[in-house]
Scaffold this active site. Structure first.
Site, short mmCIF file in Angstrom:
data_model
loop_
_atom_site.label_atom_id
_atom_site.label_comp_id
_atom_site.label_asym_id
_atom_site.label_seq_id
_atom_site.Cartn_x
_atom_site.Cartn_y
_atom_site.Cartn_z
N LYS A 53 0.65 -1.19 0.02
CA LYS A 53 -0.03 -0.11 0.05
C LYS A 53 0.86 1.19 -0.07
O LYS A 53 0.64 2.36 -0.70
CB LYS A 53 -0.97 0.26 1.14
CG LYS A 53 -2.08 -0.97 1.06
CD LYS A 53 -2.99 -0.89 2.50
CE LYS A 53 -3.73 -2.19 2.32
NZ LYS A 53 -4.00 -2.61 3.75
N GLN B 60 -5.02 -1.49 9.57
CA GLN B 60 -5.01 -2.85 9.06
C GLN B 60 -5.61 -3.75 10.10
O GLN B 60 -5.29 -3.67 11.19
CB GLN B 60 -3.52 -3.30 8.85
CG GLN B 60 -3.28 -4.48 8.16
CD GLN B 60 -3.71 -4.64 6.90
OE1 GLN B 60 -3.78 -3.63 6.25
NE2 GLN B 60 -3.92 -5.62 6.36
N ASP C 250 -11.61 2.79 4.04
CA ASP C 250 -11.98 1.51 3.86
C ASP C 250 -13.57 1.26 3.87
O ASP C 250 -14.02 0.15 3.65
CB ASP C 250 -11.43 0.81 5.28
CG ASP C 250 -10.32 -0.05 5.18
OD1 ASP C 250 -9.92 -0.63 4.13
OD2 ASP C 250 -9.61 -0.15 6.20
N1 GUN Z 1 -6.88 -6.57 6.02
C1 GUN Z 1 -7.18 -7.44 4.97
N2 GUN Z 1 -7.77 -6.68 3.82
C2 GUN Z 1 -8.15 -5.57 4.54
C3 GUN Z 1 -8.68 -4.24 4.11
O1 GUN Z 1 -8.92 -4.19 2.81
N3 GUN Z 1 -8.50 -3.19 5.17
C4 GUN Z 1 -8.12 -3.49 6.14
N4 GUN Z 1 -8.21 -2.22 7.12
N5 GUN Z 1 -7.72 -4.39 6.52
C5 GUN Z 1 -7.57 -5.62 5.82
#
Ligand code: GUN
Length: 298
Positions: free
Chosen positions: A55, A99, A122
């Protein structure tokens, strides 16, 4: 039997990232600062570390600012809430992503609730869940938004089609169903307690599989010509001893002889998630800066 068209999520994601990069450059020019995405990681889960690194790299490659905050696995919830609070108030931060999963001693819902909904790229905050359910502008979770983009790219209008979503998670299944409904599909949400699942799936023009069970959806569950979106990312033992490989929730080899179009794993839905996160971040930046922006052009 025919052979399904392969839906190229990897290529679509590359195109989306290029469009985001153009918008990010224009934003920097207009706002006098870069759009910013903050990612918070608690603990040292290797899979999460890989996602977070990826990311960060892609954020910078798109011309946006990346802020990373890591806390030790034994950090207490108050520390994490303190970081979220600072990011909420930081004008350089347009989007905040904590996350998941968080360590077991932390309450995920409480942490998500602490994020400013207008920075919740998100789309997990209940305010954004409610906005999606009522058709108000907000933020939509990245994976299902990526799936609907691929479906519209493949099929054009989705109106009137029968869609079956397998899986009812807050992150994929439920928002996916809302997005399909908003496109005027007739939507069924199937799950582990659904009776005669194969019969339900056979009625679908669109199948979205998001259950986390390797190769579960078989060719004879599909209506010929159906469009199949495979959200599963399952690691299974590979042909060579000690090696693993990734497979989806759909048995690709057989399903691709019946489906009209299908996403591969890897290279289908997976690459879309981060590209959509960057899309949501540039949208957040324009909204938070009060700048006009044609969100539909992305
Ligand atoms: N863990 C796995 N996929 C995601 C996501 O799209 N967002 C977040 N915050 N955590 C994740």
């Amino acid at each position: 039997m025919g052979q399904a068209a392969i839906i190229d999520g990897k290529g679509f994601a590359e195109g989306l990232r290029a469009r985001v990069a153009d918008c990010a450059a224009a934003f920097t020019h207009k706002a006098g600062r870069k759009a910013g995405l903050a990612v918070v990681l608690v603990g040292e889960d290797p899979a999460s570390q890989v996602y977070v690194r990826s990311k960060g790299k892609q954020t910078v490659a798109c011309g946006m600012a990346s802020f990373e905050h890591t806390l030790p696995a034994d950090a207490d919830e108050a520390q994490l809430l303190g970081v979220v609070d600072r990011l909420n108030r930081d004008p350089a931060v347009d989007g905040i992503l904590v996350q998941l999963p968080l360590p077991a001693h932390m309450d995920e819902q409480k942490v998500i609730a602490a994020i400013n909904p207008d920075k919740d790229v998100d789309g997990f905050h209940v305010v954004n869940v409610g906005r999606l359910a009522t058709g108000l502008p907000g933020f939509v979770p990245c994976t299902p938004l990526g799936c609907i983009m691929l479906l519209q790219h493949t099929l054009g209008s989705l109106a009137g089609l029968n869609a079956v979503v397998i899986g009812r998670s807050n992150i994929v299944g439920k928002p996916m169903a809302q997005l399909l409904l908003a496109q005027s599909c007739t939507v069924t949400i199937a799950h582990s307690r659904t009776r005669d699942l194969s019969e339900v799936v056979r009625r679908a023009d669109i199948v979205v599989a998001a259950v986390g069970r390797p190769d579960m959806v078989k060719a004879d569950w599909l209506k010929p010509g159906a469009t199949v979106i495979d959200v599963g990312i399952n690691r299974v033992p590979g042909a060579e001893a000690g090696k693993t490989r990734l497979v989806g929730d759909v048995d690709f080899a057989s399903a691709s002889t019946v489906a009209g179009a299908i996403t591969p794993v890897p290279g289908g839905v997976g690459p879309m998630t981060i590209a959509v996160l960057l899309r949501n971040t540039i949208v957040a930046a324009h909204r938070n800066a009060g700048l006009a922006f044609d969100e539909s052009a992305l």
